[in-house]
Write a protein that holds these residues in place. Sequence first.
Motif, short mmCIF file in Angstrom:
data_model
loop_
_atom_site.label_atom_id
_atom_site.label_comp_id
_atom_site.label_asym_id
_atom_site.label_seq_id
_atom_site.Cartn_x
_atom_site.Cartn_y
_atom_site.Cartn_z
N PRO A 1 -33.93 -33.48 9.49
CA PRO A 1 -32.82 -34.37 9.84
C PRO A 1 -31.61 -34.13 8.94
CG PRO A 1 -34.85 -35.62 9.48
CD PRO A 1 -35.10 -34.21 9.01
N VAL A 2 -30.44 -34.05 9.55
CA VAL A 2 -29.18 -33.94 8.81
C VAL A 2 -28.59 -35.34 8.75
CG1 VAL A 2 -26.89 -32.92 8.78
CG2 VAL A 2 -28.84 -31.56 9.56
N LEU A 3 -28.46 -35.88 7.54
CA LEU A 3 -28.12 -37.30 7.38
C LEU A 3 -26.73 -37.48 6.79
CD1 LEU A 3 -31.56 -38.40 5.85
CD2 LEU A 3 -30.87 -38.36 8.27
N PHE B 1 -28.82 -20.88 10.48
CA PHE B 1 -27.90 -20.26 11.44
C PHE B 1 -26.94 -21.36 11.85
CE2 PHE B 1 -27.28 -19.01 16.10
CZ PHE B 1 -26.24 -18.13 15.81
N PHE B 2 -25.67 -21.19 11.46
CA PHE B 2 -24.71 -22.29 11.59
C PHE B 2 -23.34 -21.80 12.00
CE2 PHE B 2 -21.44 -25.04 9.77
CZ PHE B 2 -21.78 -26.24 10.36
N PRO B 3 -22.64 -22.55 12.85
CA PRO B 3 -23.15 -23.62 13.72
C PRO B 3 -23.82 -22.99 14.94
CG PRO B 3 -20.75 -23.45 13.96
CD PRO B 3 -21.17 -22.39 12.97
N MET C 1 -23.49 -34.06 1.51
CA MET C 1 -22.53 -34.51 0.48
C MET C 1 -21.17 -34.76 1.14
SD MET C 1 -23.50 -33.76 -3.11
CE MET C 1 -22.22 -32.78 -3.80
N ARG C 2 -21.17 -35.66 2.09
CA ARG C 2 -19.92 -35.90 2.83
C ARG C 2 -19.46 -37.33 2.69
NH1 ARG C 2 -21.35 -33.16 8.60
NH2 ARG C 2 -22.56 -31.48 7.68
N THR C 3 -20.20 -38.13 1.95
CA THR C 3 -19.80 -39.53 1.77
C THR C 3 -19.89 -39.86 0.28
OG1 THR C 3 -22.06 -40.40 1.97
CG2 THR C 3 -20.82 -40.12 4.03
N PRO D 1 -31.80 -22.92 12.80
CA PRO D 1 -30.54 -23.18 13.49
C PRO D 1 -30.13 -24.64 13.35
CG PRO D 1 -32.32 -22.78 15.07
CD PRO D 1 -32.89 -22.55 13.72
N THR D 2 -28.85 -24.84 13.10
CA THR D 2 -28.31 -26.18 12.88
C THR D 2 -26.88 -26.21 13.42
OG1 THR D 2 -29.59 -26.31 10.83
CG2 THR D 2 -27.86 -27.94 11.11
N GLY D 3 -26.52 -27.35 14.01
CA GLY D 3 -25.18 -27.48 14.57
C GLY D 3 -25.27 -27.41 16.08
N GLY D 4 -25.25 -28.59 16.71
CA GLY D 4 -25.36 -28.63 18.17
C GLY D 4 -26.79 -28.58 18.67
N VAL D 5 -27.76 -28.66 17.76
CA VAL D 5 -29.17 -28.69 18.17
C VAL D 5 -29.53 -30.15 18.50
CG1 VAL D 5 -31.54 -28.12 17.55
CG2 VAL D 5 -29.66 -26.71 16.71
N SER D 6 -30.28 -30.33 19.57
CA SER D 6 -30.61 -31.69 20.03
C SER D 6 -31.99 -31.68 20.66
CB SER D 6 -29.59 -32.14 21.07
OG SER D 6 -29.78 -31.40 22.26
N GLY E 1 -32.42 -27.82 12.33
CA GLY E 1 -31.80 -28.96 11.67
C GLY E 1 -30.93 -29.71 12.66
N GLY E 2 -30.83 -31.02 12.48
CA GLY E 2 -29.97 -31.76 13.40
C GLY E 2 -29.84 -33.22 13.04
N SER E 3 -28.73 -33.77 13.52
CA SER E 3 -28.45 -35.18 13.22
C SER E 3 -28.96 -36.11 14.32
CB SER E 3 -26.95 -35.38 13.04
OG SER E 3 -26.27 -35.06 14.24
N TRP E 4 -29.47 -35.53 15.42
CA TRP E 4 -29.80 -36.40 16.56
C TRP E 4 -30.93 -37.38 16.25
CZ3 TRP E 4 -32.51 -31.73 16.46
CH2 TRP E 4 -33.84 -31.77 16.85
C1 3PG Z 1 -23.64 -30.85 10.61
O1 3PG Z 1 -22.81 -30.06 10.26
O2 3PG Z 1 -23.43 -32.06 10.63
C2 3PG Z 1 -24.97 -30.33 10.97
O3 3PG Z 1 -24.89 -29.01 11.31
C3 3PG Z 1 -25.58 -31.12 12.05
O4 3PG Z 1 -24.98 -30.84 13.25
P1 3PG Z 1 -25.34 -31.75 14.50
O5 3PG Z 1 -24.67 -33.09 14.29
O6 3PG Z 1 -24.73 -31.00 15.67
O7 3PG Z 1 -26.83 -31.88 14.59
#
Ligand code: 3PG
Length: 210
Positions: A17-19, A132-134, A46-48, A158-163, A180-183
């Motif tokens: 999980p990407v939190l 692998f990003f994004p 580290m975005r907040t 792979p991370t970024g747009g994964v759901s 990886g993913g935030s979903w």
């Molecule tokens: C991000 O940059 O926030 C991560 O790659 C997660 O991406 P996602 O929100 O598309 O899962």
Amino acid sequence: MTDLTIERICRLAPVVPVLIIDDLDSAVPLARALVAGGLRALEVTMRTPVALDAIRAMRDAVPEAVVGVGTLRTATDVDAAVAAGARFGVSPGLSVPVLDAADRAGLPMLPGVATPTEAMAAADRGLSVLKFFPAEANGGAQVLKAWASPLQGLSFCPTGGVSEKNAADYLALPNVICVGGSWVAPNDAITARDWSRITGLSKAAAHLMT
Ligand code: 3PG
């Protein structure tokens, strides 16, 4: 500082999980909800402003979780995250200062790559597990499929747009170790403190086949 390699961390569950944690009070219940669903390796970005305190709190209160740090962009970020107790690091790209700082600290790293050239540069440093990003924006599972033969020996997260819709397509590839993913931790669920929804999403993610 840690007994875990990045490969072992990535094999803890199919999904990392990407939190993005805005409210420190949500950090510990969020970690508990994810772990209850079967996801143990957690990336706190580290975005907040509360990210470092969140890592500290989750690490102290939820020992079953392996709490890492994401969005590492500088050596200073690495040092701060290590001091907060992060057990692995994730970066959007392949930064030599970030990798050097992580090596000095003994922090297992999952650096981001988007091209074969970057993957080869990472391999030259002895890294064999890469983000692998994004992922979706760079061509998705088809690209990783095309990399499998020429870039043998390298595994990708792979991370970024994964759901939940496309995670299985990635996980079916032999060179994908996890995704990886935030979903699994949607912002609206965190804000509503809907921990049971997050545990449900985690359970579904934990049952994806690798
Ligand atoms: C991000 O940059 O926030 C991560 O790659 C997660 O991406 P996602 O929100 O598309 O899962």
